[in-house]
Design a protein around this motif. Structure first.
Motif, PDB file in Angstrom:
ATOM      1  N   ARG A  33       0.841  -1.201   0.000  1.00 32.02           N
ATOM      2  CA  ARG A  33       0.000   0.000   0.000  1.00 32.02           C
ATOM      3  C   ARG A  33       0.877   1.254   0.000  1.00 32.02           C
ATOM      4  NH1 ARG A  33      -2.662  -1.099   4.263  1.00 32.02           N
ATOM      5  NH2 ARG A  33      -4.315  -2.227   3.223  1.00 32.02           N
ATOM      6  N   GLN A  34       1.909   1.254   0.845  1.00 32.63           N
ATOM      7  CA  GLN A  34       2.805   2.409   0.910  1.00 32.63           C
ATOM      8  C   GLN A  34       3.556   2.605  -0.410  1.00 32.63           C
ATOM      9  OE1 GLN A  34       5.297   1.767   4.338  1.00 32.63           O
ATOM     10  NE2 GLN A  34       3.647   2.182   5.788  1.00 32.63           N
ATOM     11  N   ALA A  35       4.014   1.515  -1.004  1.00 30.44           N
ATOM     12  CA  ALA A  35       4.720   1.610  -2.290  1.00 30.44           C
ATOM     13  C   ALA A  35       3.790   2.136  -3.375  1.00 30.44           C
ATOM     14  CB  ALA A  35       5.294   0.248  -2.684  1.00 30.44           C
ATOM     15  N   LEU A  36       2.545   1.703  -3.368  1.00 31.36           N
ATOM     16  CA  LEU A  36       1.571   2.174  -4.354  1.00 31.36           C
ATOM     17  C   LEU A  36       1.287   3.661  -4.173  1.00 31.36           C
ATOM     18  CD1 LEU A  36      -0.383   1.556  -6.669  1.00 31.36           C
ATOM     19  CD2 LEU A  36      -2.074   0.897  -4.953  1.00 31.36           C
ATOM     20  N   VAL A  37       1.146   4.101  -2.923  1.00 28.15           N
ATOM     21  CA  VAL A  37       0.905   5.519  -2.655  1.00 28.15           C
ATOM     22  C   VAL A  37       2.085   6.352  -3.145  1.00 28.15           C
ATOM     23  CG1 VAL A  37       0.715   7.233  -0.788  1.00 28.15           C
ATOM     24  CG2 VAL A  37      -0.698   5.178  -0.745  1.00 28.15           C
ATOM     25  N   GLN A  38       3.298   5.907  -2.867  1.00 32.36           N
ATOM     26  CA  GLN A  38       4.486   6.643  -3.310  1.00 32.36           C
ATOM     27  C   GLN A  38       4.543   6.710  -4.830  1.00 32.36           C
ATOM     28  OE1 GLN A  38       7.725   4.592  -1.422  1.00 32.36           O
ATOM     29  NE2 GLN A  38       7.421   5.606   0.550  1.00 32.36           N
ATOM     30  N   TRP A  39       4.223   5.609  -5.481  1.00 32.00           N
ATOM     31  CA  TRP A  39       4.240   5.586  -6.949  1.00 32.00           C
ATOM     32  C   TRP A  39       3.187   6.534  -7.514  1.00 32.00           C
ATOM     33  CZ3 TRP A  39       0.411   3.859 -10.365  1.00 32.00           C
ATOM     34  CH2 TRP A  39       0.797   3.815 -11.707  1.00 32.00           C
ATOM     35  N   MET A  40       1.994   6.508  -6.919  1.00 29.56           N
ATOM     36  CA  MET A  40       0.915   7.383  -7.403  1.00 29.56           C
ATOM     37  C   MET A  40       1.262   8.854  -7.183  1.00 29.56           C
ATOM     38  SD  MET A  40      -2.414   5.177  -6.207  1.00 29.56           S
ATOM     39  CE  MET A  40      -3.606   6.345  -6.798  1.00 29.56           C
ATOM     40  N   GLN A  41       1.899   9.171  -6.054  1.00 38.51           N
ATOM     41  CA  GLN A  41       2.296  10.555  -5.794  1.00 38.51           C
ATOM     42  C   GLN A  41       3.362  11.007  -6.798  1.00 38.51           C
ATOM     43  OE1 GLN A  41       3.440  10.199  -1.673  1.00 38.51           O
ATOM     44  NE2 GLN A  41       1.427  10.876  -0.929  1.00 38.51           N
ATOM     45  N   ALA A  42       4.326  10.144  -7.079  1.00 38.69           N
ATOM     46  CA  ALA A  42       5.367  10.481  -8.055  1.00 38.69           C
ATOM     47  C   ALA A  42       4.753  10.667  -9.435  1.00 38.69           C
ATOM     48  CB  ALA A  42       6.435   9.384  -8.080  1.00 38.69           C
ATOM     49  N   LEU A  43       3.813   9.824  -9.794  1.00 36.82           N
ATOM     50  CA  LEU A  43       3.144   9.925 -11.089  1.00 36.82           C
ATOM     51  C   LEU A  43       2.343  11.226 -11.178  1.00 36.82           C
ATOM     52  CD1 LEU A  43       2.559   8.480 -13.774  1.00 36.82           C
ATOM     53  CD2 LEU A  43       0.605   7.407 -12.659  1.00 36.82           C
ATOM     54  N   ALA A  44       1.643  11.568 -10.108  1.00 30.71           N
ATOM     55  CA  ALA A  44       0.857  12.804 -10.094  1.00 30.71           C
ATOM     56  C   ALA A  44       1.763  14.020 -10.236  1.00 30.71           C
ATOM     57  CB  ALA A  44       0.045  12.893  -8.807  1.00 30.71           C
ATOM     58  N   MET A  46       4.681  14.104 -11.720  1.00 35.59           N
ATOM     59  CA  MET A  46       5.199  14.105 -13.081  1.00 35.59           C
ATOM     60  C   MET A  46       4.145  14.642 -14.056  1.00 35.59           C
ATOM     61  SD  MET A  46       7.052  10.988 -15.152  1.00 35.59           S
ATOM     62  CE  MET A  46       5.649   9.924 -14.991  1.00 35.59           C
ATOM     63  N   ILE A  47       2.899  14.207 -13.884  1.00 37.53           N
ATOM     64  CA  ILE A  47       1.824  14.667 -14.765  1.00 37.53           C
ATOM     65  C   ILE A  47       1.604  16.167 -14.575  1.00 37.53           C
ATOM     66  CG2 ILE A  47      -0.680  14.534 -15.162  1.00 37.53           C
ATOM     67  CD1 ILE A  47      -0.428  11.504 -14.591  1.00 37.53           C
ATOM     68  N   HIS A  48       1.626  16.621 -13.324  1.00 40.88           N
ATOM     69  CA  HIS A  48       1.444  18.038 -13.037  1.00 40.88           C
ATOM     70  C   HIS A  48       2.572  18.854 -13.679  1.00 40.88           C
ATOM     71  CE1 HIS A  48       0.155  21.621 -10.935  1.00 40.88           C
ATOM     72  NE2 HIS A  48       1.391  21.801 -10.506  1.00 40.88           N
ATOM     73  N   LYS A  49       3.794  18.365 -13.554  1.00 39.81           N
ATOM     74  CA  LYS A  49       4.950  19.063 -14.116  1.00 39.81           C
ATOM     75  C   LYS A  49       4.834  19.132 -15.642  1.00 39.81           C
ATOM     76  CE  LYS A  49       9.980  18.899 -14.338  1.00 39.81           C
ATOM     77  NZ  LYS A  49      11.172  18.137 -14.005  1.00 39.81           N
ATOM     78  N   GLU A  50       4.437  18.027 -16.291  1.00 44.72           N
ATOM     79  CA  GLU A  50       4.292  18.010 -17.742  1.00 44.72           C
ATOM     80  C   GLU A  50       3.156  18.934 -18.171  1.00 44.72           C
ATOM     81  OE1 GLU A  50       3.760  13.942 -18.907  1.00 44.72           O
ATOM     82  OE2 GLU A  50       5.845  13.430 -18.565  1.00 44.72           O
ATOM     83  N   GLY A  51       2.102  19.010 -17.373  1.00 44.72           N
ATOM     84  CA  GLY A  51       0.985  19.894 -17.709  1.00 44.72           C
ATOM     85  C   GLY A  51       1.391  21.349 -17.662  1.00 44.72           C
ATOM     86  N   GLY A  52       2.339  21.690 -16.796  1.00 40.90           N
ATOM     87  CA  GLY A  52       2.824  23.061 -16.686  1.00 40.90           C
ATOM     88  C   GLY A  52       3.714  23.445 -17.850  1.00 40.90           C
ATOM     89  N   ASP A  53       4.265  22.456 -18.559  1.00 41.06           N
ATOM     90  CA  ASP A  53       5.160  22.709 -19.685  1.00 41.06           C
ATOM     91  C   ASP A  53       4.408  23.098 -20.943  1.00 41.06           C
ATOM     92  OD1 ASP A  53       7.255  22.110 -18.048  1.00 41.06           O
ATOM     93  OD2 ASP A  53       7.541  20.065 -18.809  1.00 41.06           O
ATOM     94  N   GLU A  54       3.097  22.859 -20.973  1.00 45.73           N
ATOM     95  CA  GLU A  54       2.329  23.108 -22.197  1.00 45.73           C
ATOM     96  C   GLU A  54       2.060  24.566 -22.427  1.00 45.73           C
ATOM     97  OE1 GLU A  54      -1.157  20.710 -22.173  1.00 45.73           O
ATOM     98  OE2 GLU A  54      -0.038  18.856 -22.230  1.00 45.73           O
TER      99      GLU A  54
END
Length: 54
Positions: A33-44, A46-54
């Motif tokens: 569960r902790q590993a999944l939460v960390q992965w989801m936070q990292a993914l979020a 990354m997506i937020h950062k890529e969205g700011g690049d547009e």
């Protein structure tokens, strides 16, 4: 005659699994569960950062 796509997709999610799910020990469940939460936070982030690049 082939089944419509919607009906096939519905069956895929509504059919009960033929093999019962494996029950993992509680400590393993918590680690996963902790590993999944960390992965989801990292993914979020990354997506937020890529969205700011547009």
């Amino acid at each position: 005659m082939p089944q419509p796509r919607v009906k096939r997709q519905r069956q895929m999610f509504e059919e009960a699994p033929t093999v019962p799910a494996v029950r993992l020990p509680l400590d393993v469940q918590e680690q996963l569960r902790q590993a999944l939460v960390q992965w989801m936070q990292a993914l979020a982030k990354m997506i937020h950062k890529e969205g700011g690049d547009e």
